[in-house]
Design a protein around this motif. Structure first.
Motif, PDB file in Angstrom:
ATOM      1  N   PRO A  75      13.197   8.865 -10.392  1.00 22.33           N
ATOM      2  CA  PRO A  75      11.762   9.028 -10.671  1.00 22.33           C
ATOM      3  C   PRO A  75      11.092  10.092  -9.797  1.00 22.33           C
ATOM      4  CG  PRO A  75      12.316   6.695 -10.565  1.00 22.33           C
ATOM      5  CD  PRO A  75      13.531   7.459 -10.123  1.00 22.33           C
ATOM      6  N   ALA A  76      11.593  10.282  -8.566  1.00 21.73           N
ATOM      7  CA  ALA A  76      11.031  11.308  -7.677  1.00 21.73           C
ATOM      8  C   ALA A  76      11.513  12.703  -8.044  1.00 21.73           C
ATOM      9  CB  ALA A  76      11.379  10.990  -6.222  1.00 21.73           C
ATOM     10  N   GLY A  77      12.494  12.794  -8.951  1.00 23.60           N
ATOM     11  CA  GLY A  77      13.000  14.088  -9.390  1.00 23.60           C
ATOM     12  C   GLY A  77      14.063  14.686  -8.495  1.00 23.60           C
ATOM     13  N   PHE A  78      14.733  13.872  -7.675  1.00 18.55           N
ATOM     14  CA  PHE A  78      15.781  14.384  -6.794  1.00 18.55           C
ATOM     15  C   PHE A  78      17.065  14.638  -7.574  1.00 18.55           C
ATOM     16  CE2 PHE A  78      14.043  11.669  -3.031  1.00 18.55           C
ATOM     17  CZ  PHE A  78      12.990  12.544  -2.863  1.00 18.55           C
ATOM     18  N   TYR A 108       0.839  -1.203   0.000  1.00 18.06           N
ATOM     19  CA  TYR A 108       0.000   0.000   0.000  1.00 18.06           C
ATOM     20  C   TYR A 108       0.878   1.258   0.000  1.00 18.06           C
ATOM     21  CZ  TYR A 108      -2.767   3.907   1.550  1.00 18.06           C
ATOM     22  OH  TYR A 108      -3.326   5.146   1.624  1.00 18.06           O
ATOM     23  N   LEU A 109       1.837   1.318   0.895  1.00 13.62           N
ATOM     24  CA  LEU A 109       2.661   2.526   1.023  1.00 13.62           C
ATOM     25  C   LEU A 109       3.431   2.844  -0.257  1.00 13.62           C
ATOM     26  CD1 LEU A 109       4.036   2.112   4.642  1.00 13.62           C
ATOM     27  CD2 LEU A 109       2.322   3.761   3.856  1.00 13.62           C
ATOM     28  N   LEU A 110       3.836   1.813  -0.980  1.00 10.24           N
ATOM     29  CA  LEU A 110       4.612   2.023  -2.200  1.00 10.24           C
ATOM     30  C   LEU A 110       3.760   1.946  -3.460  1.00 10.24           C
ATOM     31  CD1 LEU A 110       7.821  -0.057  -1.373  1.00 10.24           C
ATOM     32  CD2 LEU A 110       7.417   2.386  -1.016  1.00 10.24           C
ATOM     33  N   GLY A 111       2.478   1.717  -3.300  1.00 11.05           N
ATOM     34  CA  GLY A 111       1.621   1.496  -4.456  1.00 11.05           C
ATOM     35  C   GLY A 111       0.835   2.716  -4.901  1.00 11.05           C
ATOM     36  N   ARG A 112       0.020   2.503  -5.890  1.00  8.42           N
ATOM     37  CA  ARG A 112      -0.750   3.586  -6.507  1.00  8.42           C
ATOM     38  C   ARG A 112      -1.954   4.020  -5.684  1.00  8.42           C
ATOM     39  NH1 ARG A 112       1.050   0.686 -11.197  1.00  8.42           N
ATOM     40  NH2 ARG A 112       2.311   2.085 -12.474  1.00  8.42           N
ATOM     41  N   GLN A 113      -2.355   3.230  -4.699  1.00  2.00           N
ATOM     42  CA  GLN A 113      -3.493   3.616  -3.873  1.00  2.00           C
ATOM     43  C   GLN A 113      -3.100   4.567  -2.742  1.00  2.00           C
ATOM     44  OE1 GLN A 113      -5.251  -0.082  -2.655  1.00  2.00           O
ATOM     45  NE2 GLN A 113      -6.361  -0.303  -4.576  1.00  2.00           N
ATOM     46  N   ALA A 114      -1.817   4.694  -2.474  1.00  2.00           N
ATOM     47  CA  ALA A 114      -1.356   5.602  -1.430  1.00  2.00           C
ATOM     48  C   ALA A 114      -1.770   7.031  -1.783  1.00  2.00           C
ATOM     49  CB  ALA A 114       0.156   5.502  -1.272  1.00  2.00           C
ATOM     50  N   THR A 115      -1.962   7.853  -0.770  1.00  2.00           N
ATOM     51  CA  THR A 115      -2.421   9.228  -1.000  1.00  2.00           C
ATOM     52  C   THR A 115      -1.275  10.207  -1.226  1.00  2.00           C
ATOM     53  OG1 THR A 115      -2.441   9.829   1.349  1.00  2.00           O
ATOM     54  CG2 THR A 115      -4.450   8.815   0.452  1.00  2.00           C
ATOM     55  N   LEU A 116      -0.061   9.788  -0.972  1.00  2.00           N
ATOM     56  CA  LEU A 116       1.097  10.678  -1.091  1.00  2.00           C
ATOM     57  C   LEU A 116       1.731  10.571  -2.464  1.00  2.00           C
ATOM     58  CD1 LEU A 116       2.746   9.853   2.346  1.00  2.00           C
ATOM     59  CD2 LEU A 116       1.342  11.854   1.781  1.00  2.00           C
ATOM     60  N   SER A 117       2.338  11.660  -2.908  1.00  2.00           N
ATOM     61  CA  SER A 117       3.093  11.626  -4.161  1.00  2.00           C
ATOM     62  C   SER A 117       4.371  10.818  -3.962  1.00  2.00           C
ATOM     63  CB  SER A 117       3.452  13.045  -4.605  1.00  2.00           C
ATOM     64  OG  SER A 117       4.442  13.585  -3.740  1.00  2.00           O
ATOM     65  N   LEU A 118       4.925  10.342  -5.063  1.00  2.00           N
ATOM     66  CA  LEU A 118       6.189   9.620  -5.020  1.00  2.00           C
ATOM     67  C   LEU A 118       7.257  10.466  -4.333  1.00  2.00           C
ATOM     68  CD1 LEU A 118       8.142   7.330  -5.854  1.00  2.00           C
ATOM     69  CD2 LEU A 118       8.383   8.495  -8.053  1.00  2.00           C
ATOM     70  N   ARG A 119       7.344  11.725  -4.693  1.00  2.00           N
ATOM     71  CA  ARG A 119       8.378  12.584  -4.111  1.00  2.00           C
ATOM     72  C   ARG A 119       8.200  12.730  -2.601  1.00  2.00           C
ATOM     73  NH1 ARG A 119      12.146  16.303  -6.199  1.00  2.00           N
ATOM     74  NH2 ARG A 119      12.904  17.688  -4.575  1.00  2.00           N
ATOM     75  N   ASP A 120       6.980  13.040  -2.162  1.00  2.00           N
ATOM     76  CA  ASP A 120       6.741  13.183  -0.723  1.00  2.00           C
ATOM     77  C   ASP A 120       7.119  11.893   0.011  1.00  2.00           C
ATOM     78  OD1 ASP A 120       5.757  15.742  -1.217  1.00  2.00           O
ATOM     79  OD2 ASP A 120       3.666  15.206  -0.801  1.00  2.00           O
TER      80      ASP A 120
END
Length: 196
Positions: free
Chosen positions: A104-107, A64-76
């Motif tokens: 992918p997070a743009g760092f 869940y935390l790493l998946g598409r259903q999580a509410t946070l952006s990849l970067r956050d």
């Protein structure tokens, strides 16, 4: 810059990861834990598989935390994970996430260093990134968040996202404990603390 990097903190594994060949149930479990495109079955998963019931239960939450259903952006998400792991000195999990998700997070390399270093210059980070670093630092140092910081966070993230941020930080602190205490061996391809 980081937590203890002494030889004792990076010594031989205390819990040796399982090695192939795996029995069929273990092979299936490890395949379910391993993300698509991973270069190998991660040493952390091979340690967790020593307790198969626990590993099975962890998969859903981690997914869940790493998946598409999580509410946070990849970067956050990655700011929080990288900061938690760096503050805990969990080079294994920090390095796996930097190698897999920093681009992918743009760092930029400067942002990766600013997230990882306890006393690093925070100017390369966005204001939003700095709030997340502050959140992780307060949680790490006090297991609480000041009213002032909470007010700033609540202006940027919804209540469901705030709950997810807190649980994300706590989850990766638990993962950091396993990585450090079990002395999970580093992956050949992962990022290293001494490279930032």
């Amino acid at each position: 810059m980081f937590v203890d990097r002494s030889p004792a903190a990076a010594g031989a594994p205390r819990i040796v990861p399982l090695e192939p060949p795996f029995d069929p149930p273990t092979q299936q479990r490890l395949e379910r834990l391993t993300p698509p495109g991973a270069p190998n079955i991660l040493a952390l998963f091979r340690v967790l598989a020593i307790n198969p019931t626990l590993a099975e239960r962890m998969a859903g939450w981690g997914g869940y935390l790493l998946g598409r259903q999580a509410t946070l952006s990849l970067r956050d998400r990655e700011v929080v994970i990288d900061r938690v792991c760096a503050r805990c000195g969990a080079e294994y999990e920090w390095g796996v996430h930097v190698a897999a998700f920093a681009a992918p997070a743009g760092f930029t390399p400067q942002q990766t260093a600013a997230i990882a270093g306890v006393d690093a210059d925070r100017s390369p980070l966005t204001a939003r990134d700095r709030l997340l670093v502050g959140l992780v630092d307060e949680l790490h140092d006090t297991c609480d968040v000041t009213d002032a910081l909470w007010g700033e966070l609540a202006q940027q993230w919804t209540p469901p996202q705030l709950i997810e941020l807190l649980l994300l930080a706590g989850w990766y602190r638990a993962i950091a404990y396993v990585c450090r205490v079990a002395r999970v061996p580093l992956e050949d391809w992962q990022a290293r603390f001494d490279a930032v």
